[in-house]
Scaffold this motif. Structure first.
Motif, mmCIF file in Angstrom:
data_model
loop_
_atom_site.group_PDB
_atom_site.id
_atom_site.type_symbol
_atom_site.label_atom_id
_atom_site.label_comp_id
_atom_site.label_asym_id
_atom_site.label_seq_id
_atom_site.Cartn_x
_atom_site.Cartn_y
_atom_site.Cartn_z
ATOM 1 N N GLN A 29 0.826 -1.202 0.000
ATOM 2 C CA GLN A 29 0.000 0.000 0.000
ATOM 3 C C GLN A 29 0.861 1.253 0.000
ATOM 4 O O GLN A 29 0.584 2.213 -0.720
ATOM 5 C CB GLN A 29 -0.948 0.004 1.202
ATOM 6 C CG GLN A 29 -1.966 1.110 1.154
ATOM 7 C CD GLN A 29 -2.871 1.014 -0.059
ATOM 8 O OE1 GLN A 29 -3.393 -0.050 -0.356
ATOM 9 N NE2 GLN A 29 -3.056 2.105 -0.756
ATOM 10 N N LEU A 30 1.941 1.235 0.762
ATOM 11 C CA LEU A 30 2.858 2.368 0.800
ATOM 12 C C LEU A 30 3.512 2.568 -0.569
ATOM 13 O O LEU A 30 3.597 3.700 -1.058
ATOM 14 C CB LEU A 30 3.932 2.159 1.872
ATOM 15 C CG LEU A 30 4.995 3.252 1.956
ATOM 16 C CD1 LEU A 30 4.367 4.574 2.360
ATOM 17 C CD2 LEU A 30 6.084 2.846 2.910
ATOM 18 N N LEU A 31 3.942 1.486 -1.208
ATOM 19 C CA LEU A 31 4.548 1.588 -2.533
ATOM 20 C C LEU A 31 3.554 2.124 -3.557
ATOM 21 O O LEU A 31 3.902 2.955 -4.398
ATOM 22 C CB LEU A 31 5.089 0.228 -2.972
ATOM 23 C CG LEU A 31 6.319 -0.260 -2.217
ATOM 24 C CD1 LEU A 31 6.662 -1.684 -2.627
ATOM 25 C CD2 LEU A 31 7.488 0.663 -2.436
ATOM 26 N N ARG A 58 -5.473 7.278 -7.039
ATOM 27 C CA ARG A 58 -5.427 6.163 -6.112
ATOM 28 C C ARG A 58 -6.681 5.327 -6.279
ATOM 29 O O ARG A 58 -7.799 5.837 -6.303
ATOM 30 C CB ARG A 58 -5.337 6.690 -4.684
ATOM 31 C CG ARG A 58 -5.187 5.600 -3.685
ATOM 32 C CD ARG A 58 -4.797 6.170 -2.349
ATOM 33 N NE ARG A 58 -4.671 5.079 -1.424
ATOM 34 C CZ ARG A 58 -5.309 5.002 -0.284
ATOM 35 N NH1 ARG A 58 -6.078 5.980 0.098
ATOM 36 N NH2 ARG A 58 -5.147 3.968 0.493
ATOM 37 N N CYS A 59 -6.495 4.023 -6.398
ATOM 38 C CA CYS A 59 -7.637 3.116 -6.534
ATOM 39 C C CYS A 59 -8.380 3.105 -5.210
ATOM 40 O O CYS A 59 -7.790 3.042 -4.154
ATOM 41 C CB CYS A 59 -7.177 1.712 -6.869
ATOM 42 S SG CYS A 59 -6.361 1.610 -8.453
ATOM 43 N N GLY A 60 -9.654 3.167 -5.267
ATOM 44 C CA GLY A 60 -10.410 3.181 -4.037
ATOM 45 C C GLY A 60 -11.887 3.080 -4.312
ATOM 46 O O GLY A 60 -12.318 2.379 -5.222
ATOM 47 N N VAL A 61 -12.643 3.786 -3.520
ATOM 48 C CA VAL A 61 -14.096 3.735 -3.603
ATOM 49 C C VAL A 61 -14.588 4.175 -4.973
ATOM 50 O O VAL A 61 -15.437 3.526 -5.580
ATOM 51 C CB VAL A 61 -14.725 4.620 -2.496
ATOM 52 C CG1 VAL A 61 -16.229 4.656 -2.627
ATOM 53 C CG2 VAL A 61 -14.325 4.109 -1.130
ATOM 54 N N GLN A 62 -14.024 5.256 -5.496
ATOM 55 C CA GLN A 62 -14.466 5.758 -6.797
ATOM 56 C C GLN A 62 -14.193 4.761 -7.906
ATOM 57 O O GLN A 62 -15.003 4.580 -8.808
ATOM 58 C CB GLN A 62 -13.784 7.086 -7.118
ATOM 59 C CG GLN A 62 -14.215 8.198 -6.214
ATOM 60 C CD GLN A 62 -13.528 9.504 -6.547
ATOM 61 O OE1 GLN A 62 -12.534 9.518 -7.260
ATOM 62 N NE2 GLN A 62 -14.057 10.590 -6.031
ATOM 63 N N ASP A 63 -13.061 4.084 -7.828
ATOM 64 C CA ASP A 63 -12.732 3.102 -8.852
ATOM 65 C C ASP A 63 -13.671 1.906 -8.777
ATOM 66 O O ASP A 63 -14.086 1.365 -9.803
ATOM 67 C CB ASP A 63 -11.283 2.659 -8.709
ATOM 68 C CG ASP A 63 -10.716 2.105 -9.986
ATOM 69 O OD1 ASP A 63 -11.134 2.577 -11.068
ATOM 70 O OD2 ASP A 63 -9.864 1.219 -9.925
ATOM 71 N N ARG A 64 -14.019 1.497 -7.579
ATOM 72 C CA ARG A 64 -14.965 0.377 -7.436
ATOM 73 C C ARG A 64 -16.344 0.747 -7.966
ATOM 74 O O ARG A 64 -17.004 -0.055 -8.619
ATOM 75 C CB ARG A 64 -15.039 -0.056 -5.969
ATOM 76 C CG ARG A 64 -13.818 -0.841 -5.524
ATOM 77 C CD ARG A 64 -14.044 -1.482 -4.176
ATOM 78 N NE ARG A 64 -14.207 -0.519 -3.106
ATOM 79 C CZ ARG A 64 -13.212 -0.031 -2.383
ATOM 80 N NH1 ARG A 64 -11.977 -0.406 -2.613
ATOM 81 N NH2 ARG A 64 -13.440 0.829 -1.421
ATOM 82 N N ILE A 65 -16.778 1.967 -7.701
ATOM 83 C CA ILE A 65 -18.073 2.424 -8.226
ATOM 84 C C ILE A 65 -18.014 2.447 -9.748
ATOM 85 O O ILE A 65 -18.934 1.972 -10.420
ATOM 86 C CB ILE A 65 -18.419 3.830 -7.674
ATOM 87 C CG1 ILE A 65 -18.695 3.761 -6.180
ATOM 88 C CG2 ILE A 65 -19.640 4.394 -8.402
ATOM 89 C CD1 ILE A 65 -18.803 5.129 -5.519
ATOM 90 N N GLY A 66 -16.931 2.965 -10.295
ATOM 91 C CA GLY A 66 -16.769 3.016 -11.742
ATOM 92 C C GLY A 66 -16.763 1.635 -12.366
ATOM 93 O O GLY A 66 -17.355 1.410 -13.430
ATOM 94 N N MET A 67 -16.115 0.676 -11.713
ATOM 95 C CA MET A 67 -16.066 -0.692 -12.224
ATOM 96 C C MET A 67 -17.456 -1.315 -12.234
ATOM 97 O O MET A 67 -17.827 -2.014 -13.180
ATOM 98 C CB MET A 67 -15.116 -1.536 -11.387
ATOM 99 C CG MET A 67 -14.983 -2.950 -11.869
ATOM 100 S SD MET A 67 -14.293 -3.086 -13.520
ATOM 101 C CE MET A 67 -12.582 -2.949 -13.130
ATOM 102 N N ARG A 68 -18.239 -1.048 -11.202
ATOM 103 C CA ARG A 68 -19.613 -1.585 -11.161
ATOM 104 C C ARG A 68 -20.463 -1.025 -12.300
ATOM 105 O O ARG A 68 -21.237 -1.741 -12.931
ATOM 106 C CB ARG A 68 -20.269 -1.258 -9.826
ATOM 107 C CG ARG A 68 -19.850 -2.166 -8.718
ATOM 108 C CD ARG A 68 -20.705 -1.950 -7.480
ATOM 109 N NE ARG A 68 -19.832 -2.099 -6.330
ATOM 110 C CZ ARG A 68 -19.662 -1.203 -5.386
ATOM 111 N NH1 ARG A 68 -20.319 -0.079 -5.405
ATOM 112 N NH2 ARG A 68 -18.831 -1.440 -4.394
ATOM 113 N N ILE A 69 -20.324 0.272 -12.555
ATOM 114 C CA ILE A 69 -21.094 0.905 -13.624
ATOM 115 C C ILE A 69 -20.671 0.321 -14.974
ATOM 116 O O ILE A 69 -21.508 -0.010 -15.811
ATOM 117 C CB ILE A 69 -20.905 2.434 -13.602
ATOM 118 C CG1 ILE A 69 -21.491 3.022 -12.317
ATOM 119 C CG2 ILE A 69 -21.554 3.067 -14.822
ATOM 120 C CD1 ILE A 69 -21.101 4.466 -12.073
#
Length: 72
Positions: free
Chosen positions: A7-9, A21-32
């Motif tokens: 995670q640090l890297l 940074r991959c996170g909540v927004q990326d997961r929402i985007g992937m679902r859509i």
């Protein structure tokens, strides 16, 4: 639980090279994208360092209520 070293890297990589940074927004985007059968296209666009909301907006897949989730 995520490996703290990895995670640090990742955080350092995104800091220095300007990636999102991959996170909540990326997961929402992937679902859509998955709903519309565009997961591979979505992943390819993200690898090219496009932002999640930018990708969905370009394809016309982002709806008002889903855009609000990005900013909440």
């Amino acid at each position: 639980m995520k490996n703290p070293v990895m995670q640090l890297l990742l955080d350092l990589f995104h800091f220095f090279f300007g990636g999102e940074r991959c996170g909540v927004q990326d997961r929402i985007g992937m679902r859509i994208a998955a709903r519309h059968g565009k997961t591979e296209d979505y992943k390819k666009a993200r690898r090219q360092n496009m932002r999640a909301l930018e990708v969905l907006d370009r394809w016309g897949l982002a709806e008002e209520e889903e855009i609000k989730k990005y900013y909440d």
